[in-house]
Design a protein around this motif. Structure first.
Motif, PDB file in Angstrom:
ATOM      1  N   GLU A   1       0.836  -1.210   0.000  1.00  0.00           N
ATOM      2  CA  GLU A   1       0.000   0.000   0.000  1.00  0.00           C
ATOM      3  C   GLU A   1       0.866   1.255   0.000  1.00  0.00           C
ATOM      4  O   GLU A   1       0.546   2.248  -0.660  1.00  0.00           O
ATOM      5  CB  GLU A   1      -0.917  -0.012   1.233  1.00  0.00           C
ATOM      6  N   LYS A   2       1.980   1.216   0.718  1.00  0.00           N
ATOM      7  CA  LYS A   2       2.835   2.401   0.842  1.00  0.00           C
ATOM      8  C   LYS A   2       3.773   2.590  -0.344  1.00  0.00           C
ATOM      9  O   LYS A   2       4.364   3.675  -0.481  1.00  0.00           O
ATOM     10  CB  LYS A   2       3.658   2.298   2.137  1.00  0.00           C
ATOM     11  N   HIS A   3       3.926   1.567  -1.176  1.00  0.00           N
ATOM     12  CA  HIS A   3       4.888   1.664  -2.266  1.00  0.00           C
ATOM     13  C   HIS A   3       4.305   2.499  -3.400  1.00  0.00           C
ATOM     14  O   HIS A   3       3.221   2.225  -3.894  1.00  0.00           O
ATOM     15  CB  HIS A   3       5.268   0.272  -2.778  1.00  0.00           C
ATOM     16  N   GLN A   4       5.056   3.504  -3.824  1.00  0.00           N
ATOM     17  CA  GLN A   4       4.524   4.475  -4.783  1.00  0.00           C
ATOM     18  C   GLN A   4       4.242   3.880  -6.163  1.00  0.00           C
ATOM     19  O   GLN A   4       3.435   4.433  -6.927  1.00  0.00           O
ATOM     20  CB  GLN A   4       5.500   5.643  -4.946  1.00  0.00           C
TER      21      GLN A   4
ATOM     22  N   HIS B   1      -0.116   0.056  -7.964  1.00  0.00           N
ATOM     23  CA  HIS B   1      -1.335   0.787  -8.317  1.00  0.00           C
ATOM     24  C   HIS B   1      -2.616   0.124  -7.822  1.00  0.00           C
ATOM     25  O   HIS B   1      -3.683   0.761  -7.833  1.00  0.00           O
ATOM     26  CB  HIS B   1      -1.397   0.972  -9.832  1.00  0.00           C
ATOM     27  N   GLY B   2      -2.536  -1.123  -7.411  1.00  0.00           N
ATOM     28  CA  GLY B   2      -3.737  -1.787  -6.931  1.00  0.00           C
ATOM     29  C   GLY B   2      -3.399  -3.086  -6.227  1.00  0.00           C
ATOM     30  O   GLY B   2      -2.408  -3.747  -6.556  1.00  0.00           O
ATOM     31  N   ILE B   3      -4.230  -3.444  -5.227  1.00  0.00           N
ATOM     32  CA  ILE B   3      -4.015  -4.638  -4.419  1.00  0.00           C
ATOM     33  C   ILE B   3      -5.288  -5.481  -4.447  1.00  0.00           C
ATOM     34  O   ILE B   3      -6.394  -4.969  -4.247  1.00  0.00           O
ATOM     35  CB  ILE B   3      -3.669  -4.270  -2.964  1.00  0.00           C
ATOM     36  N   PHE B   4      -5.117  -6.783  -4.681  1.00  0.00           N
ATOM     37  CA  PHE B   4      -6.215  -7.738  -4.664  1.00  0.00           C
ATOM     38  C   PHE B   4      -5.900  -8.767  -3.586  1.00  0.00           C
ATOM     39  O   PHE B   4      -4.846  -9.416  -3.626  1.00  0.00           O
ATOM     40  CB  PHE B   4      -6.363  -8.412  -6.025  1.00  0.00           C
ATOM     41  N   VAL B   5      -6.772  -8.895  -2.605  1.00  0.00           N
ATOM     42  CA  VAL B   5      -6.541  -9.783  -1.468  1.00  0.00           C
ATOM     43  C   VAL B   5      -7.376 -11.049  -1.665  1.00  0.00           C
ATOM     44  O   VAL B   5      -8.592 -10.981  -1.828  1.00  0.00           O
ATOM     45  CB  VAL B   5      -6.921  -9.108  -0.139  1.00  0.00           C
ATOM     46  N   VAL B   6      -6.711 -12.197  -1.667  1.00  0.00           N
ATOM     47  CA  VAL B   6      -7.375 -13.473  -1.921  1.00  0.00           C
ATOM     48  C   VAL B   6      -7.522 -14.221  -0.604  1.00  0.00           C
ATOM     49  O   VAL B   6      -6.530 -14.503   0.078  1.00  0.00           O
ATOM     50  CB  VAL B   6      -6.562 -14.328  -2.920  1.00  0.00           C
ATOM     51  N   VAL B   7      -8.776 -14.550  -0.246  1.00  0.00           N
ATOM     52  CA  VAL B   7      -9.034 -15.226   1.025  1.00  0.00           C
ATOM     53  C   VAL B   7     -10.005 -16.383   0.813  1.00  0.00           C
ATOM     54  O   VAL B   7     -10.711 -16.471  -0.191  1.00  0.00           O
ATOM     55  CB  VAL B   7      -9.613 -14.255   2.081  1.00  0.00           C
ATOM     56  N   HIS B   8     -10.048 -17.276   1.793  1.00  0.00           N
ATOM     57  CA  HIS B   8     -11.026 -18.360   1.809  1.00  0.00           C
ATOM     58  C   HIS B   8     -12.419 -17.755   1.930  1.00  0.00           C
ATOM     59  O   HIS B   8     -12.609 -16.723   2.594  1.00  0.00           O
ATOM     60  CB  HIS B   8     -10.726 -19.283   2.999  1.00  0.00           C
TER      61      HIS B   8
ATOM     62  N   ARG C   1     -12.847  -8.087   5.070  1.00  0.00           N
ATOM     63  CA  ARG C   1     -13.316  -6.757   4.667  1.00  0.00           C
ATOM     64  C   ARG C   1     -13.394  -5.821   5.870  1.00  0.00           C
ATOM     65  O   ARG C   1     -12.970  -4.654   5.799  1.00  0.00           O
ATOM     66  CB  ARG C   1     -14.691  -6.878   3.995  1.00  0.00           C
ATOM     67  N   ARG C   2     -13.908  -6.326   6.976  1.00  0.00           N
ATOM     68  CA  ARG C   2     -13.988  -5.492   8.178  1.00  0.00           C
ATOM     69  C   ARG C   2     -12.599  -5.187   8.725  1.00  0.00           C
ATOM     70  O   ARG C   2     -12.326  -4.062   9.157  1.00  0.00           O
ATOM     71  CB  ARG C   2     -14.838  -6.196   9.246  1.00  0.00           C
ATOM     72  N   LEU C   3     -11.734  -6.175   8.715  1.00  0.00           N
ATOM     73  CA  LEU C   3     -10.391  -5.986   9.252  1.00  0.00           C
ATOM     74  C   LEU C   3      -9.629  -4.922   8.486  1.00  0.00           C
ATOM     75  O   LEU C   3      -8.985  -4.040   9.076  1.00  0.00           O
ATOM     76  CB  LEU C   3      -9.617  -7.312   9.199  1.00  0.00           C
ATOM     77  N   LEU C   4      -9.683  -4.991   7.179  1.00  0.00           N
ATOM     78  CA  LEU C   4      -8.865  -4.106   6.362  1.00  0.00           C
ATOM     79  C   LEU C   4      -9.450  -2.708   6.247  1.00  0.00           C
ATOM     80  O   LEU C   4      -8.722  -1.752   5.970  1.00  0.00           O
ATOM     81  CB  LEU C   4      -8.673  -4.715   4.973  1.00  0.00           C
ATOM     82  N   ASN C   5     -10.774  -2.592   6.443  1.00  0.00           N
ATOM     83  CA  ASN C   5     -11.414  -1.276   6.345  1.00  0.00           C
ATOM     84  C   ASN C   5     -10.897  -0.568   5.099  1.00  0.00           C
ATOM     85  O   ASN C   5     -10.085   0.354   5.156  1.00  0.00           O
ATOM     86  CB  ASN C   5     -11.127  -0.439   7.596  1.00  0.00           C
ATOM     87  N   ILE C   6     -11.382  -1.003   3.963  1.00  0.00           N
ATOM     88  CA  ILE C   6     -10.826  -0.624   2.662  1.00  0.00           C
ATOM     89  C   ILE C   6     -10.671   0.885   2.505  1.00  0.00           C
ATOM     90  O   ILE C   6      -9.776   1.362   1.816  1.00  0.00           O
ATOM     91  CB  ILE C   6     -11.698  -1.216   1.534  1.00  0.00           C
ATOM     92  N   ASN C   7     -11.502   1.675   3.174  1.00  0.00           N
ATOM     93  CA  ASN C   7     -11.398   3.133   3.042  1.00  0.00           C
ATOM     94  C   ASN C   7     -10.046   3.659   3.518  1.00  0.00           C
ATOM     95  O   ASN C   7      -9.598   4.722   3.096  1.00  0.00           O
ATOM     96  CB  ASN C   7     -12.518   3.816   3.827  1.00  0.00           C
ATOM     97  N   ASN C   8      -9.406   2.935   4.411  1.00  0.00           N
ATOM     98  CA  ASN C   8      -8.093   3.355   4.904  1.00  0.00           C
ATOM     99  C   ASN C   8      -6.947   2.804   4.079  1.00  0.00           C
ATOM    100  O   ASN C   8      -5.796   3.127   4.325  1.00  0.00           O
ATOM    101  CB  ASN C   8      -7.913   2.921   6.369  1.00  0.00           C
ATOM    102  N   ARG C   9      -7.276   1.974   3.133  1.00  0.00           N
ATOM    103  CA  ARG C   9      -6.278   1.388   2.236  1.00  0.00           C
ATOM    104  C   ARG C   9      -6.809   1.507   0.810  1.00  0.00           C
ATOM    105  O   ARG C   9      -7.302   0.534   0.231  1.00  0.00           O
ATOM    106  CB  ARG C   9      -6.004  -0.066   2.627  1.00  0.00           C
TER     107      ARG C   9
END
Length: 234
Positions: A41-44, A47-54, A62-70
Motif C-alpha cells: 500500500e505504501k509503495h509508490q 497501483h492496486g491490491i487484490f486480497v485473496v481469502v477463503h 473486509r472489516r479488518l482491512l477497512n478498505i477506506n483506509n487502504r
C-alpha cells in the motif's frame, strides 16, 4: 505501466495449530495480513491490491482491512481449493479490472502482476522496487535468496540420491511476478492439462511456457514465511 499485486491469504495454516489462519494472527500490533498489505500500500509504484481469502473469511477480512483506509485495495477475491487456484482467481480479477479500466488493449499500457504470500509480512519496499525494476527488462521474475546449506535430493525411502551444486541453488521467496498475459497464458495451460497443483507461481510459467526466461531478484533472509507459532516471535 500498471503494477498490481495479489496477496494470497486463502490458506488455513494448519501447521500453526491455532484457532484461526496464520494471516490473522497478531504481530507487533497488527495482523500478519495487514503487515503484508501495508508494505505494498505504501509503495509508490503499486497501483492496486487484490486480497485473496477463503470464502469463510471474506467478510471478516473486509472489516479488518477497512478498505477506506487502504485505497489501493481494489477487491477481496474468493480463493480456490489449492494455491494455484487462488492465484488463478486473482489473475482473472486483475484482468477484469484492467479491462474495465481500459488498460488492456492499450498499446501504450502494460500490466504487471505480483503475487505475494500473506504469510511473508516482512517483505520490504526495496524488494518490491527490485522486482518492479527487473520487470522492465524481463517478462517474469522471482524473488529468491542463495542457498547457504548443502541440499539433498532424496528418494521415496528418504535415501540421498544426489546433492546439487549449492552455488546453483536458490530458496524461492515472494513476490513472484510476470506480465499479465504471461501469467494468464501459463495458468490457462496448467488448467487445461489438469496440472494446477503448483505451490510456486513462476513454476507454472517454467512448466508451461518453457521459452520464457525467469529472472532471479535478490531477496532477503528477513523476508521469511510465517509457518509455525514460533515465527511470530522469532
Amino acid at each position: 505501466m500498471q503494477n498490481f499485486v495479489a496477496i494470497l491469504a486463502g490458506g488455513k495454516g494448519s501447521r500453526m495449530e491455532t484457532s484461526q489462519p496464520k494471516q490473522f494472527e497478531m504481530l507487533n500490533g497488527k495482523t500478519v495480513l495487514e503487515h503484508s498489505i501495508d508494505t505494498f500500500e505504501k509503495h509508490q509504484d503499486i497501483h492496486g491490491i487484490f486480497v485473496v481469502v477463503h470464502h469463510d473469511f471474506v467478510e471478516n477480512t473486509r472489516r479488518l482491512l477497512n478498505i477506506n483506509n487502504r485505497p489501493k485495495i481494489k477487491e477481496i477475491v474468493v480463493g480456490g481449493e489449492k494455491r494455484a487456484d487462488s492465484s488463478y482467481q486473482a489473475i482473472l480479477a486483475i484482468e477484469k479490472f484492467c479491462y474495465d479500466q481500459q488498460f488492456i488493449n492499450n498499446p501504450q499500457m502494460s500490466v504487471n502482476v505480483l503475487i505475494h504470500d500473506a504469510a511473508r509480512p516482512f517483505v520490504s519496499g526495496d524488494i518490491i522496487t527490485r522486482t518492479l525494476d527487473a520487470l522492465q527488462d524481463n517478462h517474469a521474475v522471482s524473488v529468491a535468496i542463495p542457498a547457504t546449506d548443502t541440499i539433498y535430493i532424496c528418494n521415496d525411502e528418504h535415501k540421498i540420491v544426489s546433492s546439487p551444486n549449492r552455488q546453483m541453488v536458490y530458496h524461492a521467496q515472494t513476490p513472484q511476478a510476470a506480465r499479465l498475459p504471461i501469467f494468464k497464458q501459463a495458468f490457462d495451460l496448467a488448467r487445461e492439462t489438469f496440472q494446477n497443483d503448483a505451490t510456486d507461481d513462476v513454476n507454472v510459467i517454467l512448466n508451461h511456457l518453457p521459452g520464457e526466461e525467469i529472472h532471479i531478484v535478490l531477496g532477503d533472509i528477513a523476508n521469511k514465511k510465517i509457518t509455525f507459532q514460533a515465527d511470530l516471535t522469532a
